[in-house]
Motif scaffolding. Structure first.
Motif, PDB file in Angstrom:
ATOM      1  N   PHE A 334      58.896  -4.049 -13.407  1.00 26.95           N
ATOM      2  CA  PHE A 334      58.708  -5.440 -13.015  1.00 26.95           C
ATOM      3  C   PHE A 334      59.014  -6.380 -14.182  1.00 26.95           C
ATOM      4  O   PHE A 334      59.688  -7.400 -14.011  1.00 26.95           O
ATOM      5  CB  PHE A 334      57.275  -5.651 -12.539  1.00 26.95           C
ATOM      6  CG  PHE A 334      56.990  -7.050 -12.067  1.00 26.95           C
ATOM      7  CD1 PHE A 334      57.394  -7.468 -10.814  1.00 26.95           C
ATOM      8  CD2 PHE A 334      56.330  -7.963 -12.874  1.00 26.95           C
ATOM      9  CE1 PHE A 334      57.144  -8.759 -10.370  1.00 26.95           C
ATOM     10  CE2 PHE A 334      56.063  -9.246 -12.450  1.00 26.95           C
ATOM     11  CZ  PHE A 334      56.475  -9.649 -11.192  1.00 26.95           C
ATOM     12  N   VAL A 335      58.533  -6.024 -15.367  1.00 21.36           N
ATOM     13  CA  VAL A 335      58.813  -6.844 -16.547  1.00 21.36           C
ATOM     14  C   VAL A 335      60.308  -6.872 -16.817  1.00 21.36           C
ATOM     15  O   VAL A 335      60.886  -7.927 -17.124  1.00 21.36           O
ATOM     16  CB  VAL A 335      58.043  -6.306 -17.762  1.00 21.36           C
ATOM     17  CG1 VAL A 335      58.517  -6.975 -19.052  1.00 21.36           C
ATOM     18  CG2 VAL A 335      56.547  -6.537 -17.580  1.00 21.36           C
ATOM     19  N   LEU A 369      63.632 -23.379 -14.436  1.00 14.80           N
ATOM     20  CA  LEU A 369      63.454 -23.288 -15.887  1.00 14.80           C
ATOM     21  C   LEU A 369      61.980 -23.392 -16.256  1.00 14.80           C
ATOM     22  O   LEU A 369      61.472 -22.649 -17.102  1.00 14.80           O
ATOM     23  CB  LEU A 369      64.248 -24.392 -16.586  1.00 14.80           C
ATOM     24  CG  LEU A 369      65.770 -24.218 -16.613  1.00 14.80           C
ATOM     25  CD1 LEU A 369      66.449 -25.526 -16.996  1.00 14.80           C
ATOM     26  CD2 LEU A 369      66.154 -23.119 -17.596  1.00 14.80           C
ATOM     27  N   LEU A 370      61.292 -24.318 -15.609  1.00 17.64           N
ATOM     28  CA  LEU A 370      59.892 -24.565 -15.928  1.00 17.64           C
ATOM     29  C   LEU A 370      59.028 -23.354 -15.590  1.00 17.64           C
ATOM     30  O   LEU A 370      57.991 -23.114 -16.233  1.00 17.64           O
ATOM     31  CB  LEU A 370      59.391 -25.795 -15.170  1.00 17.64           C
ATOM     32  CG  LEU A 370      58.021 -26.349 -15.576  1.00 17.64           C
ATOM     33  CD1 LEU A 370      58.046 -26.803 -17.021  1.00 17.64           C
ATOM     34  CD2 LEU A 370      57.628 -27.505 -14.662  1.00 17.64           C
ATOM     35  N   MET A 371      59.446 -22.570 -14.602  1.00 15.71           N
ATOM     36  CA  MET A 371      58.707 -21.373 -14.219  1.00 15.71           C
ATOM     37  C   MET A 371      58.517 -20.447 -15.414  1.00 15.71           C
ATOM     38  O   MET A 371      57.475 -19.804 -15.565  1.00 15.71           O
ATOM     39  CB  MET A 371      59.463 -20.648 -13.102  1.00 15.71           C
ATOM     40  CG  MET A 371      58.864 -19.324 -12.675  1.00 15.71           C
ATOM     41  SD  MET A 371      59.715 -18.607 -11.251  1.00 15.71           S
ATOM     42  CE  MET A 371      61.344 -18.303 -11.923  1.00 15.71           C
ATOM     43  N   PHE A 372      59.527 -20.392 -16.291  1.00 18.40           N
ATOM     44  CA  PHE A 372      59.437 -19.532 -17.468  1.00 18.40           C
ATOM     45  C   PHE A 372      58.968 -20.287 -18.707  1.00 18.40           C
ATOM     46  O   PHE A 372      58.320 -19.701 -19.580  1.00 18.40           O
ATOM     47  CB  PHE A 372      60.795 -18.879 -17.737  1.00 18.40           C
ATOM     48  CG  PHE A 372      61.207 -17.917 -16.658  1.00 18.40           C
ATOM     49  CD1 PHE A 372      60.612 -16.667 -16.565  1.00 18.40           C
ATOM     50  CD2 PHE A 372      62.172 -18.247 -15.723  1.00 18.40           C
ATOM     51  CE1 PHE A 372      60.966 -15.770 -15.575  1.00 18.40           C
ATOM     52  CE2 PHE A 372      62.543 -17.361 -14.733  1.00 18.40           C
ATOM     53  CZ  PHE A 372      61.934 -16.118 -14.650  1.00 18.40           C
ATOM     54  N   LEU A 373      59.275 -21.571 -18.810  1.00 16.54           N
ATOM     55  CA  LEU A 373      58.851 -22.340 -19.974  1.00 16.54           C
ATOM     56  C   LEU A 373      57.340 -22.530 -20.010  1.00 16.54           C
ATOM     57  O   LEU A 373      56.764 -22.783 -21.076  1.00 16.54           O
ATOM     58  CB  LEU A 373      59.552 -23.705 -19.990  1.00 16.54           C
ATOM     59  CG  LEU A 373      61.056 -23.676 -20.236  1.00 16.54           C
ATOM     60  CD1 LEU A 373      61.632 -25.083 -20.155  1.00 16.54           C
ATOM     61  CD2 LEU A 373      61.375 -23.060 -21.585  1.00 16.54           C
ATOM     62  N   GLY A 374      56.681 -22.449 -18.865  1.00 16.63           N
ATOM     63  CA  GLY A 374      55.227 -22.550 -18.856  1.00 16.63           C
ATOM     64  C   GLY A 374      54.549 -21.374 -19.545  1.00 16.63           C
ATOM     65  O   GLY A 374      53.402 -21.495 -20.002  1.00 16.63           O
ATOM     66  N   SER A 375      55.246 -20.228 -19.665  1.00 10.73           N
ATOM     67  CA  SER A 375      54.629 -19.033 -20.253  1.00 10.73           C
ATOM     68  C   SER A 375      54.277 -19.220 -21.726  1.00 10.73           C
ATOM     69  O   SER A 375      53.139 -18.931 -22.136  1.00 10.73           O
ATOM     70  CB  SER A 375      55.557 -17.826 -20.063  1.00 10.73           C
ATOM     71  OG  SER A 375      55.709 -17.538 -18.688  1.00 10.73           O
ATOM     72  N   TRP A 459      53.376 -13.848 -19.024  1.00 17.49           N
ATOM     73  CA  TRP A 459      53.460 -14.960 -19.978  1.00 17.49           C
ATOM     74  C   TRP A 459      53.770 -14.419 -21.376  1.00 17.49           C
ATOM     75  O   TRP A 459      54.602 -14.995 -22.093  1.00 17.49           O
ATOM     76  CB  TRP A 459      52.144 -15.740 -20.003  1.00 17.49           C
ATOM     77  CG  TRP A 459      51.768 -16.364 -18.706  1.00 17.49           C
ATOM     78  CD1 TRP A 459      52.600 -16.670 -17.670  1.00 17.49           C
ATOM     79  CD2 TRP A 459      50.453 -16.752 -18.277  1.00 17.49           C
ATOM     80  NE1 TRP A 459      51.896 -17.223 -16.629  1.00 17.49           N
ATOM     81  CE2 TRP A 459      50.585 -17.291 -16.970  1.00 17.49           C
ATOM     82  CE3 TRP A 459      49.201 -16.704 -18.859  1.00 17.49           C
ATOM     83  CZ2 TRP A 459      49.491 -17.770 -16.260  1.00 17.49           C
ATOM     84  CZ3 TRP A 459      48.100 -17.180 -18.149  1.00 17.49           C
ATOM     85  CH2 TRP A 459      48.245 -17.703 -16.869  1.00 17.49           C
ATOM     86  N   ALA A 460      53.107 -13.343 -21.743  1.00 21.00           N
ATOM     87  CA  ALA A 460      53.374 -12.743 -23.051  1.00 21.00           C
ATOM     88  C   ALA A 460      54.802 -12.196 -23.122  1.00 21.00           C
ATOM     89  O   ALA A 460      55.494 -12.358 -24.133  1.00 21.00           O
ATOM     90  CB  ALA A 460      52.365 -11.627 -23.330  1.00 21.00           C
ATOM     91  N   ALA A 521      38.579 -16.989 -23.204  1.00 19.96           N
ATOM     92  CA  ALA A 521      39.841 -16.473 -23.733  1.00 19.96           C
ATOM     93  C   ALA A 521      40.359 -15.317 -22.898  1.00 19.96           C
ATOM     94  O   ALA A 521      41.578 -15.145 -22.734  1.00 19.96           O
ATOM     95  CB  ALA A 521      39.656 -16.034 -25.182  1.00 19.96           C
ATOM     96  N   LEU A 522      39.448 -14.500 -22.345  1.00 17.86           N
ATOM     97  CA  LEU A 522      39.869 -13.345 -21.547  1.00 17.86           C
ATOM     98  C   LEU A 522      40.601 -13.755 -20.279  1.00 17.86           C
ATOM     99  O   LEU A 522      41.315 -12.935 -19.687  1.00 17.86           O
ATOM    100  CB  LEU A 522      38.657 -12.473 -21.206  1.00 17.86           C
ATOM    101  CG  LEU A 522      38.074 -11.671 -22.369  1.00 17.86           C
ATOM    102  CD1 LEU A 522      36.829 -10.919 -21.920  1.00 17.86           C
ATOM    103  CD2 LEU A 522      39.105 -10.696 -22.925  1.00 17.86           C
ATOM    104  N   PHE A 523      40.427 -14.990 -19.849  1.00 16.03           N
ATOM    105  CA  PHE A 523      41.198 -15.489 -18.716  1.00 16.03           C
ATOM    106  C   PHE A 523      42.699 -15.298 -18.963  1.00 16.03           C
ATOM    107  O   PHE A 523      43.472 -14.987 -18.044  1.00 16.03           O
ATOM    108  CB  PHE A 523      40.866 -16.970 -18.503  1.00 16.03           C
ATOM    109  CG  PHE A 523      41.775 -17.677 -17.529  1.00 16.03           C
ATOM    110  CD1 PHE A 523      41.771 -17.354 -16.186  1.00 16.03           C
ATOM    111  CD2 PHE A 523      42.643 -18.668 -17.964  1.00 16.03           C
ATOM    112  CE1 PHE A 523      42.602 -18.003 -15.293  1.00 16.03           C
ATOM    113  CE2 PHE A 523      43.481 -19.322 -17.083  1.00 16.03           C
ATOM    114  CZ  PHE A 523      43.455 -18.991 -15.738  1.00 16.03           C
ATOM    115  N   ILE A 524      43.126 -15.457 -20.212  1.00 11.65           N
ATOM    116  CA  ILE A 524      44.533 -15.248 -20.581  1.00 11.65           C
ATOM    117  C   ILE A 524      44.711 -13.924 -21.320  1.00 11.65           C
ATOM    118  O   ILE A 524      45.706 -13.233 -21.131  1.00 11.65           O
ATOM    119  CB  ILE A 524      45.050 -16.405 -21.455  1.00 11.65           C
ATOM    120  CG1 ILE A 524      44.878 -17.742 -20.741  1.00 11.65           C
ATOM    121  CG2 ILE A 524      46.519 -16.203 -21.826  1.00 11.65           C
ATOM    122  CD1 ILE A 524      45.270 -18.950 -21.570  1.00 11.65           C
TER     123      ILE A 524
END
Length: 848
Positions: A334-335, A369-375, A459-460, A521-524
């Motif tokens: 998937f990644v 573009l924003l879909m990935f820039l938000g990460s 996101w990472a 922080a664990l949320f992310i």
């Protein structure tokens, strides 16, 4: 006064709602943070970058829910042509069906293609369609399989529907170049093209409906279908597809309501009008100034905006349940797929400013573009927020408003899922299709937790990819690995150790300075922190089978599979149905006392097998001498029908690595007890047959060695003198695999041992990469199976044969025989000979 169309007012209202919501959330963030310096301002700016994706999704879900729940015809509300088509209109145009493939096993694609061809022929429309297989395969073995598979399909259908197979040696321009090549060669011969990928499945009813709507509305340039995931046995795939099934329905209907004629195009499972596509959708090769140079990778959305620029509409048909694709089966795959999209979407910078685009078209490119820039913004919030908490004596964010903000963000995030969930729960037929209220709600919460872990991992991944991209490193555009497979720990560690560090560093910082901030922080951070075990666990076949058995994350296609999926023999569908049937049978025929007795019989039978197969030192030494002729230290060996593992022990003494294949639950546990700690032994809990899917395994609890999935074997044993007293008293559903699938997962073995009680010929029929030697068990009660195995081995290229009778562990013939000779010898054996093993080698032994 200027008159505005209804679509203009829809879009205006939508974007006003989006802007007000973003403004309100930012205002709440400012109140919660009370910015006092540059760091706080940066945090608010990063939060602002993350908002559009979720706010737009929320309002799409609100609109989608209103149309789904209160509209009579949601599909017709967003696509006028869907209201007008009756299904009886004659098809008068010519349509090309394009199947685009590259370096993927062709068997499943060929089955899907033949299903479509058969459906068109049955409808009497075959003369209006032409099937094109457009291959960009550069792997010579796969190319040969393609030519054979589609050559046979062409020959079978030559008098009904034409099929053209074309292979390019170089995939110039990737998939867009593949389709462009078709357009230049044959595009002028057809009005429309239905575009399919190697994993695409589409019902004939839907395909003909697409053609009718394109005939009816000459302004339609591209008509996209709502694509959903096929049922899968992969735990990752099940959780992902269940969540996507809920999210996509409300989201897509809502977005189609206001996007209207500027709809999406996903590059497959869609129909295009060829003439304007050829004239207006030519893609440039990006050079100077492009972040990602070369041919356009993510071609679909650019072709959509160019088609709209040419004056044609791009619409989506939001009907669900007739257009399918496969989703990646593991987190690693998937990644990999998502990073390909990320790389391709970063070419959109070049197209956002192209003159003449419709405003909504520019929005679509910017939004992609924003879909990935938000990460990177989310990862920035994690790290900078942790730093702010660490260096601030007082709480840097108000706990009350911060909690409200977190809840609102989660509500926005899951709004599409919640909207479809509410619609499903109010419709009895849909509740039943998903397995009932209990299973549906359990699936919702399971997929929600999964998404909360998955999204930060992505996101990472995107953030790490952007760093590499800025350093000039790009990804190779390779074919997906679509079949279910395990992810070993070493592979997960190699791919996800950077993600683990991204999750670990801020948590450690907070643990040392501000422990109260860790839950937030664990949320992310939780997803990246757990990415390695999550990658391994969500690829576990055992977990997938357990989810299917209890109906967790069940899709409607598992409860009531459509014919176009039934022919594919998907493991998830067949195992799901087999589990339900077995459950019903067991509920009707077994009491609790009976189950306890069965367990005791099974344990006694296993103990008997252990005593027989491990109790003789002479037998052990004879096995080592026999198999030492075929196996060398370091070889990979498949023990198919491993039973209690006496052959595994022999192969390990000879220094081989072993894949032990055994579907019986009791024997599988025995193997794990004996060899579970041996890293050179991999235990696979499958039956091996001619195809993937579920099979019924008939258990002989007294003598588990002869449990079988072959009805013919049980019938042949009935009344045979040597088989008196053998009883197959229970049946269970188990998942089946093939020898080729095992080879794809573990590599090519040097030797395969087959002992699967009557299924040996089926198993060999699905072997295309023969090892240098193999053995298969034969019985005198099934001489036809023995003959079929011998001639299959000869077809595979095996030149010499020998045999051992019973448990003698010694070759019968001093000289090796050819196929005719060993077949003649086997056919003359008396019934009393009972059983044995035949050995086959590609080349004569060195001693000869």
């Amino acid at each position: 006064m200027i008159s505005r169309s209804p679509i203009f007012w829809r879009r205006l209202v939508f974007f006003v709602c989006v802007a007000l919501t973003i403004g309100g959330l930012l205002w709440l963030a400012v109140l919660a943070l009370s910015p006092r310096g540059l760091l706080d301002i940066i945090l608010i700016a990063l939060f602002a970058v993350t908002l559009p994706w979720y706010v737009i999704g929320f309002w799409n879900a609100v609109i989608g829910f209103a149309l789904m729940r209160f509209g009579r015809d949601p599909a017709g509300a967003v696509l006028p042509a869907a209201r007008r088509v009756s299904g009886n209109e004659p098809i008068t145009t010519s349509t090309a069906i394009l199947l685009c493939i590259r370096n993927e096993p062709p068997a499943r694609a060929a089955i899907a293609a033949e299903t479509i061809m058969a459906g068109l022929a049955a409808a009497g429309d075959d003369h209006r369609f032409h099937f094109y297989v457009l291959s960009d395969t550069d792997n010579p073995d796969i190319a040969a399989a393609e030519e054979k598979q589609f050559g046979a399909l062409k020959a079978a259908w030559h008098d009904r529907i034409p099929l053209t197979y074309r292979r390019r040696i170089h995939n110039t321009g990737y998939k867009a170049g593949n389709i462009r090549d078709f357009c230049e060669r044959w595009g002028s011969l057809h009005d429309f093209a239905v575009i399919l990928d190697a994993d695409s499945v589409m019902s004939v009813r839907l395909l003909r409906k697409l053609v009718r709507m394109m005939q009816m509305d000459p302004q339609l340039g591209i008509l996209q279908t709502l694509v959903i995931g096929m049922p899968t046995a992969s735990p990752f795939g099940r959780m992902f597809q269940f969540g996507m099934r809920l999210a996509m329905r409300s989201y897509t209907i809502g977005s189609a309501w206001w996007q209207a004629d500027c709809g999406p195009y996903w590059g497959h499972n869609a129909i295009v009008r060829i003439a304007p596509f050829m004239a207006s959708c030519q893609l440039p090769v990006l050079a100077a100034g492009a972040l990602v140079k070369g041919h356009v990778l993510s071609h679909d959305q650019i072709e959509a905006v160019l088609m709209r620029k040419a004056g044609y509409e791009v619409r989506i048909l939001t009907e669900e349940g007739s257009s399918f694709e496969q989703n990646p089966p593991t987190l690693a795959e998937f990644v990999r797929r998502d990073l390909r999209w990320c790389q391709g979407n970063n070419q959109y910078w070049h197209f956002v400013t192209v003159p003449g685009l419709a405003p909504i078209s520019r929005y679509q490119l910017a939004f992609a573009l924003l879909m990935f820039l938000g990460s990177p913004a989310w990862i920035g919030l994690l790290f900078l927020g942790s730093v702010a908490a660490a260096i601030t004596a007082d709480a840097f964010v108000r706990s009350d408003l911060g909690l409200v903000l977190l809840i609102l963000v989660l509500a926005l995030w899951f709004a599409p899922n919640l909207a479809t969930m509410a619609d499903v729960l109010t419709r009895p037929s849909m509740r039943r299709a998903f397995g009932g209220v209990g299973r549906f709600i359990a699936g919702f919460f399971t997929s929600a937790v999964f998404v909360l872990l998955l999204a930060p991992i992505m996101w990472a991944s995107h953030t790490l990819f952007f760093v590499r991209l800025l350093l000039g490193r790009t990804l190779e555009w390779k074919a997906q690995l679509r079949e279910d497979h395990r992810v070993p720990w070493r592979v997960a560690v190699r791919q996800f150790w950077p993600h683990t560090l991204i999750g670990l560093i801020p948590v450690l910082l907070l643990a040392l300075t501000a422990p109260a901030g860790i839950p937030f922080a664990l949320f992310i951070a939780a997803g990246p922190l757990l990415s390695i075990p999550l990658a391994v666990a969500t690829a576990s076949p055992a977990l997938g089978r357990a989810m299917i058995a209890v109906g967790l994350c069940r899709l409607p296609e598992e409860s009531n599979p459509p014919s176009e999926l039934i022919v594919l023999k998907l493991p998830a569908i067949e195992l799901s149905q087999a589990c339900r049937e077995a459950t019903n049978r067991n509920a009707q025929t077994q009491s609790a006392a009976g189950s306890i007795l069965d367990t005791l019989r099974s344990l006694r039978g296993i103990a008997r097998s252990l005593r027989i197969y491990y109790g003789s030192i002479e037998r052990r030494d004879a096995m080592d001498r026999l198999y030492g002729m075929f196996i060398r230290p370091g070889d990979l060996v498949f023990d198919v029908g491993a039973h209690v593992g006496d052959h595994v022990a022999c192969f390990r003494r000879l220094g081989a690595r072993v894949v032990a294949v055994e579907p019986q639950p009791g024997l599988k546990r025995t193997l794990k007890l004996l060899y579970g700690r041996d890293r050179a032994v991999m235990i696979e809990p499958f039956a091996v047959a001619a195809g993937m899917g579920a099979v019924e395994l008939k258990l002989n609890l007294h003598n588990p060695t002869v449990s079988t999935a072959s009805t013919a074997f049980v019938a042949a044993a009935a009344g045979a003198p040597a088989w008196k007293g053998e009883r197959w008293t229970r049946s269970i559903a188990v998942e089946a695999t093939t020898l080729d699938a095992l080879i794809a997962r573990h590599g090519s073995p040097a030797f395969i041992k087959l002992d699967i009680e009557g299924l040996e010929a089926e198993a060999l029929s699905a072997l295309s990469c023969p090892p240098r030697a193999l053995s298969f068990e034969f019985t005198t009660i099934q001489p036809d199976v023995t003959a079929a195995c011998i001639w299959r081995c000869a077809t595979l290229g095996y030149a010499t044969f020998n045999a051992a009778l019973g448990e003698q562990q010694a070759l019968v013939h001093s000289e090796w025989l050819n196929a005719e000779e060993i077949a003649r010898w086997a056919s003359r054996l008396p019934l009393s000979a009972n059983s044995g093993d035949i050995y086959a080698m590609l080349e004569p032994p060195r001693s000869q």
